[in-house]
Structures are given as structure tokens and as C-alpha cells.
Design a protein around this motif. Structure first.
Motif, PDB file in Angstrom:
ATOM      1  N   MET A   1     -17.569  15.647-103.634  1.00  0.00           N
ATOM      2  CA  MET A   1     -17.532  14.455-104.489  1.00  0.00           C
ATOM      3  C   MET A   1     -16.675  13.377-103.845  1.00  0.00           C
ATOM      4  SD  MET A   1     -16.370  14.113-108.501  1.00  0.00           S
ATOM      5  CE  MET A   1     -14.612  14.080-108.147  1.00  0.00           C
ATOM      6  N   THR A   2     -16.995  12.126-104.092  1.00  0.00           N
ATOM      7  CA  THR A   2     -16.259  11.012-103.535  1.00  0.00           C
ATOM      8  C   THR A   2     -14.820  11.009-104.031  1.00  0.00           C
ATOM      9  OG1 THR A   2     -18.311   9.772-103.681  1.00  0.00           O
ATOM     10  CG2 THR A   2     -16.339   8.523-103.194  1.00  0.00           C
ATOM     11  N   SER A   3     -13.900  10.577-103.175  1.00  0.00           N
ATOM     12  CA  SER A   3     -12.490  10.482-103.539  1.00  0.00           C
ATOM     13  C   SER A   3     -12.304   9.477-104.676  1.00  0.00           C
ATOM     14  CB  SER A   3     -11.673  10.038-102.324  1.00  0.00           C
ATOM     15  OG  SER A   3     -10.417   9.535-102.709  1.00  0.00           O
ATOM     16  N   THR A   4     -11.633   9.913-105.734  1.00  0.00           N
ATOM     17  CA  THR A   4     -11.350   9.010-106.846  1.00  0.00           C
ATOM     18  C   THR A   4     -10.460   7.864-106.390  1.00  0.00           C
ATOM     19  OG1 THR A   4     -11.487  10.899-108.354  1.00  0.00           O
ATOM     20  CG2 THR A   4     -10.476   8.892-109.210  1.00  0.00           C
ATOM     21  N   ARG A   5      -9.552   8.135-105.475  1.00  0.00           N
ATOM     22  CA  ARG A   5      -8.669   7.090-104.956  1.00  0.00           C
ATOM     23  C   ARG A   5      -9.474   6.011-104.242  1.00  0.00           C
ATOM     24  NH1 ARG A   5      -3.343   6.559-103.711  1.00  0.00           N
ATOM     25  NH2 ARG A   5      -2.918   8.731-104.274  1.00  0.00           N
ATOM     26  N   LEU A   6     -10.455   6.421-103.438  1.00  0.00           N
ATOM     27  CA  LEU A   6     -11.279   5.439-102.724  1.00  0.00           C
ATOM     28  C   LEU A   6     -12.027   4.562-103.723  1.00  0.00           C
ATOM     29  CD1 LEU A   6     -13.456   5.886 -99.611  1.00  0.00           C
ATOM     30  CD2 LEU A   6     -14.566   5.118-101.709  1.00  0.00           C
ATOM     31  N   ILE A   7     -12.623   5.168-104.737  1.00  0.00           N
ATOM     32  CA  ILE A   7     -13.373   4.408-105.736  1.00  0.00           C
ATOM     33  C   ILE A   7     -12.453   3.427-106.463  1.00  0.00           C
ATOM     34  CG2 ILE A   7     -14.673   4.581-107.888  1.00  0.00           C
ATOM     35  CD1 ILE A   7     -15.660   7.320-106.957  1.00  0.00           C
ATOM     36  N   HIS A   8     -11.298   3.907-106.877  1.00  0.00           N
ATOM     37  CA  HIS A   8     -10.364   3.063-107.613  1.00  0.00           C
ATOM     38  C   HIS A   8      -9.862   1.906-106.758  1.00  0.00           C
ATOM     39  CE1 HIS A   8      -7.245   1.932-110.453  1.00  0.00           C
ATOM     40  NE2 HIS A   8      -6.337   2.069-109.504  1.00  0.00           N
ATOM     41  N   THR A   9      -9.613   2.157-105.493  1.00  0.00           N
ATOM     42  CA  THR A   9      -9.076   1.127-104.603  1.00  0.00           C
ATOM     43  C   THR A   9     -10.050  -0.045-104.446  1.00  0.00           C
ATOM     44  OG1 THR A   9      -7.761   2.762-103.402  1.00  0.00           O
ATOM     45  CG2 THR A   9      -8.198   0.690-102.271  1.00  0.00           C
ATOM     46  N   VAL A  10     -11.332   0.238-104.463  1.00  0.00           N
ATOM     47  CA  VAL A  10     -12.328  -0.839-104.384  1.00  0.00           C
ATOM     48  C   VAL A  10     -12.137  -1.816-105.544  1.00  0.00           C
ATOM     49  CG1 VAL A  10     -14.786  -1.366-104.604  1.00  0.00           C
ATOM     50  CG2 VAL A  10     -14.042   0.476-103.087  1.00  0.00           C
ATOM     51  N   GLY A  11     -11.948  -1.290-106.738  1.00  0.00           N
ATOM     52  CA  GLY A  11     -11.775  -2.150-107.905  1.00  0.00           C
ATOM     53  C   GLY A  11     -10.477  -2.934-107.869  1.00  0.00           C
ATOM     54  N   VAL A  12      -9.411  -2.310-107.399  1.00  0.00           N
ATOM     55  CA  VAL A  12      -8.128  -3.010-107.298  1.00  0.00           C
ATOM     56  C   VAL A  12      -8.265  -4.235-106.395  1.00  0.00           C
ATOM     57  CG1 VAL A  12      -5.765  -2.838-106.435  1.00  0.00           C
ATOM     58  CG2 VAL A  12      -6.749  -0.951-107.760  1.00  0.00           C
ATOM     59  N   GLY A  13      -8.883  -4.026-105.228  1.00  0.00           N
ATOM     60  CA  GLY A  13      -9.058  -5.140-104.300  1.00  0.00           C
ATOM     61  C   GLY A  13      -9.941  -6.229-104.866  1.00  0.00           C
ATOM     62  N   ARG A 246     -21.637   9.337 -99.618  1.00  0.00           N
ATOM     63  CA  ARG A 246     -22.036   8.471 -98.497  1.00  0.00           C
ATOM     64  C   ARG A 246     -22.149   7.017 -98.956  1.00  0.00           C
ATOM     65  NH1 ARG A 246     -27.158   6.762 -96.299  1.00  0.00           N
ATOM     66  NH2 ARG A 246     -26.921   6.206 -94.094  1.00  0.00           N
ATOM     67  N   ALA A 247     -22.744   6.795-100.123  1.00  0.00           N
ATOM     68  CA  ALA A 247     -22.903   5.436-100.626  1.00  0.00           C
ATOM     69  C   ALA A 247     -21.558   4.791-100.921  1.00  0.00           C
ATOM     70  CB  ALA A 247     -23.784   5.442-101.874  1.00  0.00           C
ATOM     71  N   TRP A 248     -20.660   5.536-101.539  1.00  0.00           N
ATOM     72  CA  TRP A 248     -19.357   4.972-101.874  1.00  0.00           C
ATOM     73  C   TRP A 248     -18.525   4.681-100.622  1.00  0.00           C
ATOM     74  CZ3 TRP A 248     -17.118   2.305-105.400  1.00  0.00           C
ATOM     75  CH2 TRP A 248     -17.589   2.345-106.717  1.00  0.00           C
ATOM     76  N   GLU A 249     -18.593   5.555 -99.648  1.00  0.00           N
ATOM     77  CA  GLU A 249     -17.828   5.308 -98.422  1.00  0.00           C
ATOM     78  C   GLU A 249     -18.354   4.079 -97.687  1.00  0.00           C
ATOM     79  OE1 GLU A 249     -17.891   8.952 -96.243  1.00  0.00           O
ATOM     80  OE2 GLU A 249     -16.292   9.866 -97.438  1.00  0.00           O
ATOM     81  N   GLY A 250     -19.674   3.917 -97.644  1.00  0.00           N
ATOM     82  CA  GLY A 250     -20.244   2.730 -97.009  1.00  0.00           C
ATOM     83  C   GLY A 250     -19.910   1.467 -97.771  1.00  0.00           C
TER      84      GLY A 250
END
Length: 306
Positions: A1-13, A246-250
Motif C-alpha cells: 500500500m502507498t505510504s500515508t506520509r507520501l499521500i499526506h505530504t502532497v496535500g500539505v504542499g 505506482r500512481a501515487w508515487e508518480g
């Protein structure tokens, strides 16, 4: 599963960039109505919708929530002049649903304008309101907004779903850009922008669970970040989201260091206002996708076996 931190960081930025560029949410009060005074309302309405999701899901950090509230206050007080420009727009184009659509999420967040509400209720009683010609997905959205405002939907949403592209679950390989956006907004309206995944009809949910991963791959490979972001929102609206790694990382890799998200491939060049107009929507979508996917990821972790 995608990292929750990575997903959250996108929104913060994304929220950081939108706040830093809040003056871009501007109107053109002196523009000739024949060339579209109401066109500039669209970004403001989208901002309010996304901020409503952010507050509803409750997964934003304190700074992110504070910036979102400041964005809303700025848009309401400065851009919309406390709602007065929405009423002005309604008077210029009496049958346009745009001022109503922009107003509703502000109303749901505690802002109000009595004159505009009176105009909305008056317009809803007109035969012309029900006769307003719109594509099925647009009509579905208008009916959903009427319901949320407390008005009887004209027509009821259940009567419209089957006329949308997604409601007919057609051949999935026929999807192209315009159809894909229709798909995303059909899901947004049916689930009240991700609040009620269970409201998605079972046949549509099954169809999306099967084919959404393919579409995510397609638009990731094409680097269509705006559309990919909306499809990531659709995934988070499903009863069992995949949170495609893969989609979230890209998607996260495409985000700029300052939080902006290009619509296609790389960041555009030009005057600041021109760049804002090209970038605000994919950046709002990035915030939307991040908040909803973060909420789903945290819910999944909370219910996982120890």
C-alpha cells in the motif's frame, strides 16, 4: 500500500501553494457579460468544495487547516465581497446555476448571504430551472446541489444516473479525456464528494474497481496529472480503495517543490496570473486527492488486525 506520509505530504504542499497564491482567486467585475463574467467564479467554487472536504475528513494538520480557513475567508470577503458579487452574477445571468453552485459549499461552511438565498429559492420555483438544458453529469450535479441546499431535486438524482456515461458502464477502452472527467464528477456527485462511498451503486462500484487501475496506468504514463489526480480521488471514493502505489508515487513526483502541480507533464511558463490559471485546478485536485486518500489510509490502518 502507498505510504500515508507520501499521500499526506502532497496535500500539505498543495495547500501551501494555494495559500501563497490566493490573490489568483480573482474576479473581473467590469468584464462584458457577453464574454463571461461568471467564468471566473469556477476557481472560487472549487476552492470552497475542496476546503469543505478537508475540514470534513479531519486529517489535516493544524497549520494546513489554518491555511485552508484563511483561504476561505479571503475568497469570501475579498474575492466575492461577502457574497455580494455572487448576487450580482445571479442578476446578470438569472438562470445560471453557477452562483448557486459556488455559494453552496460556503453556506455549508458557515458563510451566508440572504439575498442570494432568496434568489436561489425563487429560481428553483421557475419552470425554466427544471427545463435548463445540461449534459447528464451536469444535471446530476445540479440535482445533488439542490438536495444539499434543502430543495427538492429537479429531477431526482436517481432519475439522472442512468443517463450518464458511467451509469451505463460502457466499453472501458472507449474512455478518453472528456469522458474521464465525466466519470470522475459522476462519482463525486453520487458520493457527495467522497463523504458517502456507500451511496455509489454496486454495479458502478464493481465496474470502477475492475477498470480504474487500467485508467490510472494510462494517465500516469501520459503524465496527465490533473486527470490522474481526479482518478485518485475516485479511487478514494470507492468502498474498497486501492490507494495505487505506482500512481501515487508518480503523482507525488510530479509535484513541484513549492507545492504546485502541473496539469500536463511539466510546469507552464508565463506571467504569474496566466500560470495560476493553468495550475490552480491540478493543485486543488492534489489537495482533494491527498485529504481523501489520507483519510481512507488511516481508516484502513485503524481497522487492520493487530
Amino acid at each position: 500500500m502507498t505510504s500515508t506520509r507520501l499521500i499526506h505530504t502532497v496535500g500539505v504542499g498543495a495547500i501551501e501553494w494555494l495559500h501563497a497564491h490566493r490573490e489568483g482567486f480573482r474576479l473581473e467585475p467590469d468584464v462584458d457579460p457577453e464574454v463571461g463574467f461568471l467564468d471566473r467564479f469556477k476557481p472560487v467554487g472549487e476552492l470552497a468544495l475542496i476546503c469543505k472536504v478537508l475540514f470534513r475528513e479531519g486529517v489535516a494538520g493544524s497549520r494546513q487547516a489554518e491555511l485552508a480557513r484563511q483561504l476561505l475567508d479571503h475568497a469570501w470577503r475579498n474575492t466575492l465581497d461577502g457574497g455580494r458579487l455572487l448576487l450580482h452574477g445571479q442578476r446578470i445571468e438569472p438562470l445560471s446555476p453557477v452562483p448557486f453552485e459556488v455559494y453552496l459549499p460556503f453556506k455549508e461552511l458557515g458563510y451566508s448571504h440572504t439575498g442570494l438565498e432568496e434568489a436561489v429559492r425563487l429560481n428553483h420555483r421557475l419552470l425554466s430551472c427544471a427545463a435548463y438544458e445540461a449534459r447528464p453529469v451536469r444535471r446530476l450535479g445540479l440535482s445533488a446541489f439542490q438536495r444539499r441546499f434543502g430543495l427538492p431535486p429537479r429531477p431526482p438524482e436517481a432519475d439522472v444516473v442512468g443517463a450518464t456515461w458511467l451509469g451505463r458502464t460502457p466499453e472501458p477502452w472507449t474512455v478518453e479525456g472528456h469522458i474521464a472527467y465525466d466519470i470522475t464528477h459522476t462519482v463525486f456527485h453520487l458520493t457527495d464528494w467522497g463523504e458517502k462511498p456507500e451511496a455509489l451503486p454496486a454495479d458502478i462500484a464493481d465496474y470502477l474497481a475492475l477498470w480504474l487501475p487500467v485508467w490510472l496506468d494510462d494517465w500516469l504514463d501520459l503524465q496527465r496529472w490533473d486527470l490522474l489526480g481526479e482518478l485518485l480521488v475516485v479511487d478514494a471514493c470507492l468502498p474498497r480503495p486501492s490507494l495505487d502505489e505506482r500512481a501515487w508515487e508518480g503523482f507525488a513526483a510530479a509535484q513541484q517543490p513549492d507545492g504546485a502541480m502541473p496539469a500536463v507533464r511539466t510546469m507552464p511558463q508565463g506571467e504569474p496570473d496566466e500560470v495560476f490559471d493553468l495550475v490552480y485546478h491540478p493543485t486543488l485536485v492534489a489537495a482533494f486527492a491527498s485529504v481523501l486518500a489520507t483519510s481512507r489510509a488511516l481508516s484502513r490502518l485503524a481497522t487492520a488486525p493487530a
